[in-house]
Design a protein around this motif. Structure first.
Motif, PDB file in Angstrom:
ATOM      1  N   PRO A   1      -6.671  -2.047  -4.893  1.00 17.41           N
ATOM      2  CA  PRO A   1      -6.387  -3.066  -5.949  1.00 17.41           C
ATOM      3  C   PRO A   1      -4.872  -2.984  -6.559  1.00 17.41           C
ATOM      4  O   PRO A   1      -4.397  -4.006  -6.974  1.00 17.41           O
ATOM      5  N   GLN A   2      -4.333  -1.589  -6.602  1.00 16.24           N
ATOM      6  CA  GLN A   2      -3.037  -1.718  -7.065  1.00 16.24           C
ATOM      7  C   GLN A   2      -2.096  -2.390  -6.096  1.00 16.24           C
ATOM      8  O   GLN A   2      -1.036  -3.053  -6.467  1.00 16.24           O
ATOM      9  N   ALA A   3      -2.126  -2.079  -4.864  1.00 13.74           N
ATOM     10  CA  ALA A   3      -1.190  -2.974  -3.837  1.00 13.74           C
ATOM     11  C   ALA A   3      -1.481  -4.299  -3.793  1.00 13.74           C
ATOM     12  O   ALA A   3      -0.494  -5.136  -3.653  1.00 13.74           O
ATOM     13  N   LEU A   4      -2.757  -5.044  -4.222  1.00 17.66           N
ATOM     14  CA  LEU A   4      -2.751  -6.186  -4.094  1.00 17.66           C
ATOM     15  C   LEU A   4      -2.226  -6.879  -5.363  1.00 17.66           C
ATOM     16  O   LEU A   4      -1.757  -8.043  -5.188  1.00 17.66           O
TER      17      LEU A   4
ATOM     18  N   LEU B   1     -11.072   1.401  -3.540  1.00 12.72           N
ATOM     19  CA  LEU B   1     -11.236   1.438  -5.059  1.00 12.72           C
ATOM     20  C   LEU B   1     -10.149   1.727  -5.938  1.00 12.72           C
ATOM     21  O   LEU B   1     -10.125   1.402  -7.014  1.00 12.72           O
ATOM     22  N   VAL B   2      -9.239   2.485  -5.418  1.00 15.20           N
ATOM     23  CA  VAL B   2      -8.152   3.045  -6.205  1.00 15.20           C
ATOM     24  C   VAL B   2      -6.564   2.279  -5.744  1.00 15.20           C
ATOM     25  O   VAL B   2      -5.855   1.651  -6.493  1.00 15.20           O
ATOM     26  N   VAL B   3      -6.309   2.353  -4.362  1.00 11.69           N
ATOM     27  CA  VAL B   3      -5.013   2.120  -3.942  1.00 11.69           C
ATOM     28  C   VAL B   3      -5.074   0.712  -3.787  1.00 11.69           C
ATOM     29  O   VAL B   3      -3.954  -0.106  -4.027  1.00 11.69           O
TER      30      VAL B   3
ATOM     31  N   ILE C   1       0.889  -1.154   0.080  1.00 15.15           N
ATOM     32  CA  ILE C   1       0.094  -0.172  -0.033  1.00 15.15           C
ATOM     33  C   ILE C   1       0.990   1.167   0.004  1.00 15.15           C
ATOM     34  O   ILE C   1       0.583   2.105  -0.552  1.00 15.15           O
ATOM     35  N   ASP C   2       1.601   1.088   0.811  1.00 16.16           N
ATOM     36  CA  ASP C   2       2.705   2.210   0.849  1.00 16.16           C
ATOM     37  C   ASP C   2       3.541   2.779  -0.531  1.00 16.16           C
ATOM     38  O   ASP C   2       3.944   3.611  -0.538  1.00 16.16           O
ATOM     39  N   SER C   3       3.731   1.427  -1.374  1.00 16.93           N
ATOM     40  CA  SER C   3       4.435   1.765  -2.646  1.00 16.93           C
ATOM     41  C   SER C   3       3.409   2.293  -3.578  1.00 16.93           C
ATOM     42  O   SER C   3       4.167   2.667  -4.569  1.00 16.93           O
ATOM     43  N   VAL C   4       2.272   2.440  -3.367  1.00 16.93           N
ATOM     44  CA  VAL C   4       1.556   3.126  -4.425  1.00 16.93           C
ATOM     45  C   VAL C   4       1.660   4.473  -4.458  1.00 16.93           C
ATOM     46  O   VAL C   4       1.697   5.337  -3.362  1.00 16.93           O
ATOM     47  N   ASP C   5       1.743   5.113  -5.650  1.00 11.80           N
ATOM     48  CA  ASP C   5       2.073   6.484  -5.971  1.00 11.80           C
ATOM     49  C   ASP C   5       1.235   7.388  -5.284  1.00 11.80           C
ATOM     50  O   ASP C   5       0.120   7.204  -5.257  1.00 11.80           O
ATOM     51  N   ARG C   6       1.685   8.246  -4.656  1.00 17.07           N
ATOM     52  CA  ARG C   6       0.988   9.567  -3.924  1.00 17.07           C
ATOM     53  C   ARG C   6      -0.188  10.192  -5.098  1.00 17.07           C
ATOM     54  O   ARG C   6      -0.982  10.655  -4.234  1.00 17.07           O
ATOM     55  N   GLY C   7       0.329  10.092  -6.004  1.00 16.55           N
ATOM     56  CA  GLY C   7      -0.647  10.895  -6.988  1.00 16.55           C
ATOM     57  C   GLY C   7      -1.840  10.030  -7.126  1.00 16.55           C
ATOM     58  O   GLY C   7      -2.967  10.820  -7.628  1.00 16.55           O
ATOM     59  N   GLN C   8      -2.006   8.933  -6.907  1.00 14.33           N
ATOM     60  CA  GLN C   8      -3.273   8.282  -6.755  1.00 14.33           C
ATOM     61  C   GLN C   8      -4.238   8.708  -5.770  1.00 14.33           C
ATOM     62  O   GLN C   8      -5.298   8.981  -5.956  1.00 14.33           O
TER      63      GLN C   8
END
Length: 231
Positions: free
Chosen positions: A136-139, A132-134, A108-115
Motif C-alpha cells: 500500500p505504501q509503495a502504490l 498489507l504493509v509495504v 517497493i524498494d523505497s519503503v523503509d526497511r523498518g516496515q
C-alpha cells in the motif's frame, strides 16, 4: 471542420469508445503483470529473477509495434489463433507490464526497511507484510508514474489500427480516405486523444491530492510545533 465532425460523429464516438476500452483493458491487465515482475525481481528465486530481467529487457528494448505484429502474425503459426482485439490487448498489457514492473520495483524498494522489521516483530509472515504493509505504501508513492503509464496506454492503442482494429486512429484514417480530408481528421483525432489524456491527468491529480490529505490525517501530531516553527 465542424461539418466534418458532425458528419463523422457516430464513427468518432464508436472509435473513441473502442480506444478507451482497449486502453483500460490493457492497463488493468498490465498492473498484475507489473506487480509479478516487481516481486520476482526483488524476492524471486534465481531463475525467477533471471526470467523477469529478460522479460523486462525484451519488452522495454523492442518497439511496441513489433511486439503487436509478433503476436498477431506469430501466434497463428504456432497454432494459436486469436481475434485481433484480444491479441493487441495482450501485447499492450505485456509491454506496459514491463515498465510498470520497474516502477513498482523502485517504489517497493523505497519503503523503509523498518516496515519489514515491524511486521516481523509482530509475527507476520513476509508475504503478509508485503501485501498489507509495504505494497500500500509503495502504490501510494507510485501513483504519479502509474497515472503516466495509463495515459501512455491510452495513446498506444493507436497502434491497434495496424492490425485492422477499428479504434480512433483507424476511424480517422477511414474518414480521411473517403473525404480526402486527412489533415482535419487527424487533427480531430489528436484533439480527442488530448482530451482523454487531460481527463486522466486530472483524475490522477485528484487522487494524489486525496492521498496526501489521508497521509496528513494519519500522521501523528508534531510534539514540538514551536521548535519546528523556529527552525
Amino acid at each position: 471542420m465542424i461539418d466534418l465532425i458532425i458528419r463523422a460523429w457516430p464513427l468518432l464516438v464508436t472509435g473513441t469508445i473502442a480506444t478507451m476500452g482497449l486502453g483500460l483493458a490493457s492497463y488493468l491487465l498490465s498492473l498484475p503483470i507489473g506487480l509479478l515482475v516487481a516481486v520476482s525481481r526483488l524476492y524471486g528465486s534465481r531463475l525467477g529473477r533471471l526470467l523477469s530481467r529478460v522479460f523486462v529487457s525484451f519488452m522495454c528494448g523492442t518497439p511496441l509495434l513489433v511486439q503487436v505484429l509478433l503476436l498477431y502474425y506469430g501466434l497463428p503459426q504456432m497454432g494459436v489463433v486469436l481475434p485481433a482485439v484480444p491479441t493487441v490487448i495482450a501485447a499492450f498489457a505485456l509491454h506496459s507490464g514491463a515498465f510498470i514492473g520497474e516502477d513498482l520495483r523502485g517504489a517497493i524498494d523505497s519503503v523503509d526497511r523498518g516496515q519489514w522489521d515491524a511486521g516481523a516483530a509482530l509475527g507476520a509472515k513476509p508475504h503478509l507484510v508485503l501485501l498489507l504493509v509495504v505494497l500500500p505504501q509503495a502504490l501510494r508513492a507510485a501513483v504519479p508514474t502509474l497515472g503516466t503509464r495509463f495515459i501512455g496506454a491510452m495513446k498506444e492503442t493507436s497502434l491497434a489500427s495496424i492490425v485492422t482494429v477499428v479504434e480512433l486512429t483507424r476511424v480517422a484514417e477511414k474518414v480521411g480516405s473517403s473525404s480526402f480530408r486527412y489533415l482535419e481528421m487527424f487533427v480531430i483525432a489528436a484533439g480527442i486523444y488530448w482530451l482523454l489524456s487531460f481527463a486522466i491527468a486530472r483524475l490522477q491529480a485528484l487522487l494524489e491530492s486525496r492521498l496526501r490529505l489521508q497521509h496528513r490525517a494519519a500522521a501523528p501530531p508534531n510534539p514540538h510545533p514551536v521548535m519546528e516553527a523556529g527552525a
